[in-house]
Design a protein around this motif. Structure first.
Motif, PDB file in Angstrom:
ATOM      1  N   VAL A 120      30.335 -28.053  22.861  1.00 29.41           N
ATOM      2  CA  VAL A 120      30.955 -29.225  22.262  1.00 29.41           C
ATOM      3  C   VAL A 120      31.881 -28.780  21.136  1.00 29.41           C
ATOM      4  N   ALA A 121      33.067 -29.383  21.062  1.00 29.44           N
ATOM      5  CA  ALA A 121      34.035 -29.097  20.003  1.00 29.44           C
ATOM      6  C   ALA A 121      34.530 -30.411  19.410  1.00 29.44           C
ATOM      7  N   GLU A 122      34.935 -30.349  18.161  1.00 31.62           N
ATOM      8  CA  GLU A 122      35.445 -31.528  17.455  1.00 31.62           C
ATOM      9  C   GLU A 122      36.914 -31.322  17.133  1.00 31.62           C
ATOM     10  N   ILE A 123      37.691 -32.388  17.259  1.00 31.23           N
ATOM     11  CA  ILE A 123      39.127 -32.322  16.980  1.00 31.23           C
ATOM     12  C   ILE A 123      39.349 -32.300  15.465  1.00 31.23           C
ATOM     13  N   LEU A 124      40.121 -31.326  15.012  1.00 34.99           N
ATOM     14  CA  LEU A 124      40.439 -31.209  13.592  1.00 34.99           C
ATOM     15  C   LEU A 124      41.742 -31.914  13.237  1.00 34.99           C
ATOM     16  N   SER A 125      42.736 -31.808  14.092  1.00 36.58           N
ATOM     17  CA  SER A 125      44.025 -32.432  13.807  1.00 36.58           C
ATOM     18  C   SER A 125      44.762 -32.700  15.113  1.00 36.58           C
ATOM     19  N   VAL A 126      45.732 -33.603  15.025  1.00 37.69           N
ATOM     20  CA  VAL A 126      46.566 -33.964  16.172  1.00 37.69           C
ATOM     21  C   VAL A 126      48.004 -33.611  15.838  1.00 37.69           C
ATOM     22  N   ASP A 127      48.714 -33.029  16.792  1.00 34.74           N
ATOM     23  CA  ASP A 127      50.105 -32.641  16.564  1.00 34.74           C
ATOM     24  C   ASP A 127      50.933 -33.875  16.250  1.00 34.74           C
ATOM     25  N   SER A 128      51.678 -33.810  15.165  1.00 34.20           N
ATOM     26  CA  SER A 128      52.493 -34.952  14.739  1.00 34.20           C
ATOM     27  C   SER A 128      53.797 -35.076  15.520  1.00 34.20           C
ATOM     28  N   ASP A 129      54.155 -34.068  16.292  1.00 29.75           N
ATOM     29  CA  ASP A 129      55.378 -34.112  17.092  1.00 29.75           C
ATOM     30  C   ASP A 129      55.187 -35.086  18.248  1.00 29.75           C
ATOM     31  N   PRO A 130      55.991 -36.147  18.325  1.00 34.25           N
ATOM     32  CA  PRO A 130      55.787 -37.131  19.407  1.00 34.25           C
ATOM     33  C   PRO A 130      56.084 -36.580  20.791  1.00 34.25           C
ATOM     34  N   TYR A 131      56.805 -35.461  20.880  1.00 37.84           N
ATOM     35  CA  TYR A 131      57.150 -34.881  22.176  1.00 37.84           C
ATOM     36  C   TYR A 131      56.189 -33.759  22.572  1.00 37.84           C
ATOM     37  N   SER A 132      55.187 -33.528  21.762  1.00 39.84           N
ATOM     38  CA  SER A 132      54.213 -32.484  22.064  1.00 39.84           C
ATOM     39  C   SER A 132      52.818 -33.066  21.957  1.00 39.84           C
ATOM     40  N   HIS A 133      52.081 -33.051  23.051  1.00 38.26           N
ATOM     41  CA  HIS A 133      50.730 -33.603  23.081  1.00 38.26           C
ATOM     42  C   HIS A 133      49.730 -32.451  22.986  1.00 38.26           C
ATOM     43  N   GLN A 134      49.391 -32.113  21.744  1.00 39.25           N
ATOM     44  CA  GLN A 134      48.465 -31.022  21.483  1.00 39.25           C
ATOM     45  C   GLN A 134      47.521 -31.424  20.352  1.00 39.25           C
ATOM     46  N   VAL A 135      46.316 -30.858  20.381  1.00 42.02           N
ATOM     47  CA  VAL A 135      45.331 -31.088  19.325  1.00 42.02           C
ATOM     48  C   VAL A 135      44.710 -29.750  18.944  1.00 42.02           C
ATOM     49  N   VAL A 136      44.141 -29.708  17.737  1.00 42.28           N
ATOM     50  CA  VAL A 136      43.471 -28.510  17.240  1.00 42.28           C
ATOM     51  C   VAL A 136      41.981 -28.795  17.157  1.00 42.28           C
ATOM     52  N   ILE A 137      41.150 -27.888  17.670  1.00 40.09           N
ATOM     53  CA  ILE A 137      39.701 -28.060  17.671  1.00 40.09           C
ATOM     54  C   ILE A 137      39.048 -26.991  16.793  1.00 40.09           C
ATOM     55  N   ASN A 138      37.779 -27.208  16.475  1.00 36.76           N
ATOM     56  CA  ASN A 138      37.060 -26.340  15.534  1.00 36.76           C
ATOM     57  C   ASN A 138      36.302 -25.204  16.230  1.00 36.76           C
ATOM     58  N   ARG A 139      36.822 -24.726  17.339  1.00 35.97           N
ATOM     59  CA  ARG A 139      36.221 -23.584  18.037  1.00 35.97           C
ATOM     60  C   ARG A 139      37.304 -22.548  18.282  1.00 35.97           C
ATOM     61  N   GLY A 140      36.896 -21.265  18.243  1.00 38.24           N
ATOM     62  CA  GLY A 140      37.885 -20.216  18.425  1.00 38.24           C
ATOM     63  C   GLY A 140      37.307 -18.997  19.118  1.00 38.24           C
ATOM     64  N   ALA A 141      37.929 -17.844  18.827  1.00 40.41           N
ATOM     65  CA  ALA A 141      37.524 -16.605  19.476  1.00 40.41           C
ATOM     66  C   ALA A 141      36.092 -16.231  19.113  1.00 40.41           C
ATOM     67  N   ASN A 142      35.657 -16.605  17.923  1.00 39.18           N
ATOM     68  CA  ASN A 142      34.275 -16.311  17.538  1.00 39.18           C
ATOM     69  C   ASN A 142      33.265 -17.026  18.426  1.00 39.18           C
ATOM     70  N   ASP A 143      33.698 -18.102  19.065  1.00 37.44           N
ATOM     71  CA  ASP A 143      32.816 -18.858  19.951  1.00 37.44           C
ATOM     72  C   ASP A 143      33.008 -18.464  21.409  1.00 37.44           C
ATOM     73  N   GLY A 144      33.868 -17.498  21.666  1.00 38.63           N
ATOM     74  CA  GLY A 144      34.072 -17.034  23.039  1.00 38.63           C
ATOM     75  C   GLY A 144      35.130 -17.788  23.807  1.00 38.63           C
ATOM     76  N   LEU A 145      35.995 -18.564  23.152  1.00 36.52           N
ATOM     77  CA  LEU A 145      37.034 -19.306  23.847  1.00 36.52           C
ATOM     78  C   LEU A 145      38.129 -18.367  24.335  1.00 36.52           C
ATOM     79  N   PHE A 146      38.861 -18.799  25.358  1.00 34.87           N
ATOM     80  CA  PHE A 146      39.946 -18.006  25.906  1.00 34.87           C
ATOM     81  C   PHE A 146      41.068 -18.942  26.334  1.00 34.87           C
ATOM     82  N   GLU A 147      42.276 -18.403  26.417  1.00 34.11           N
ATOM     83  CA  GLU A 147      43.435 -19.204  26.807  1.00 34.11           C
ATOM     84  C   GLU A 147      43.302 -19.651  28.260  1.00 34.11           C
TER      85      GLU A 147
END
Length: 295
Positions: A120-147
């Motif tokens: 489970v991950a929680e959203i930290l922020s939402v991209d303010s660019d209206p032409y880009s639909h991206q969000v930032v979550i509170n999980r990273g490489a330390n948690d084993g995530l990959f592209e």
């Protein structure tokens, strides 16, 4: 000059007379209760004077009590208002926690395969660019995530990991114009590609022949092609099918199943562990030798 009248009894005689009268009065009052009526009568006569004498004190006590009570009421009222604000704030916090718990329960109850690792991950922020639909979550490489890792919510596919940081990552949503996901119609298995349009409520499907068996309301699920998303997860539902013979392909649009504009918690999926396929007899022999050694 001699006085005309002689003086009365001397003071000594008067004192003796008074003592004798007092003793007689005490005796008759104690033994015979002779002056009970007189005492009551005198008490009745003196009572108004006593009330009148104590009236100022009673008035001051009443005023002091009422003034103190009013001040206490003001303080209590202020205290009640403060407590009410605190309780209202606590109620709002409890409502927020209840909503978060409901979301987490729905998320954990999503149709995830039991043999698939998830987080489970929680959203930290939402991209303010209206032409880009991206969000930032509170999980990273330390948690084993990959592209390229699949991301879902309690409804269906949300997107994939775009960039991985140490403690946070960026998620590319399926509605972004640069995103595409292979899907199939659950009803008949026809394969399509769901492309982001930059609109959180719409996906487009290009190069769909007019003869394709597709209807409004069809559920589109992941096909598993490309290896990005596991097979069978809901993606979108067909909302419009326009077959204009003047165009080479039909115009097909769908609505994402996931609530893209209401995301708070996400579920990260890991791919299933592939089963090793032995292509030669040598591999089988090596496996057999390992088994013999362990035994």
């Amino acid at each position: 000059m001699n006085p005309i009248f002689k003086h009365g009894p001397s003071p000594q005689h008067r004192l003796v007379l008074v003592l004798i009268c007092s003793s007689l009065l005490i005796f008759f009052d104690h033994k015979m209760n002779s002056f009970e009526f007189v005492r009551g009568y005198l008490q009745s006569m003196v009572s108004p004077l006593q009330y009148l004498a104590t009236t100022p004190k009673l008035a001051l006590d009443w005023a002091r009590e009422n003034l103190v009570t009013r001040q206490q009421l003001i303080e209590q009222n202020q205290q009640y208002k403060t407590n009410e604000l605190r309780y209202q704030e606590q109620i709002m916090q409890l409502n927020i926690l209840k909503q978060e718990n409901d979301r987490l329960r729905s998320l954990l109850a999503s149709p995830v395969r039991t043999d698939t690792k998830k987080m489970v991950a929680e959203i930290l922020s939402v991209d303010s660019d209206p032409y880009s639909h991206q969000v930032v979550i509170n999980r990273g490489a330390n948690d084993g995530l990959f592209e390229g890792q699949a991301v879902i919510d309690d409804k269906g596919i949300v997107g994939q990991i775009l960039h991985v940081g140490t403690i946070s990552s960026r998620v590319l949503l399926i509605t972004d114009v640069t995103h595409a996901v292979p899907v199939r119609i659950k009803r008949n298995g026809v394969r399509l590609v769901a492309n982001g349009t930059g609109n959180i409520g719409r996906l487009s499907h290009n190069y769909v022949p007019h003869s394709t068996d597709i209807k409004v309301g069809d559920l589109l699920v992941t096909s598993g092609l490309g290896g990005k998303y596991p097979e069978g997860y809901p993606v979108a539902r067909v909302s419009a099918v326009r077959q204009d013979e003047s165009r080479p392909f039909a115009l097909v649009q769908s609505e994402p199943i996931a609530q893209i504009d209401r995301l708070r918690y996400l579920l990260l999926l890991w791919p299933e562990k592939p089963t090793k396929i032995f292509s030669s007899k040598d591999d089988l022999a090596a496996l057999k030798e390992q088994s013999d050694v362990r035994s």
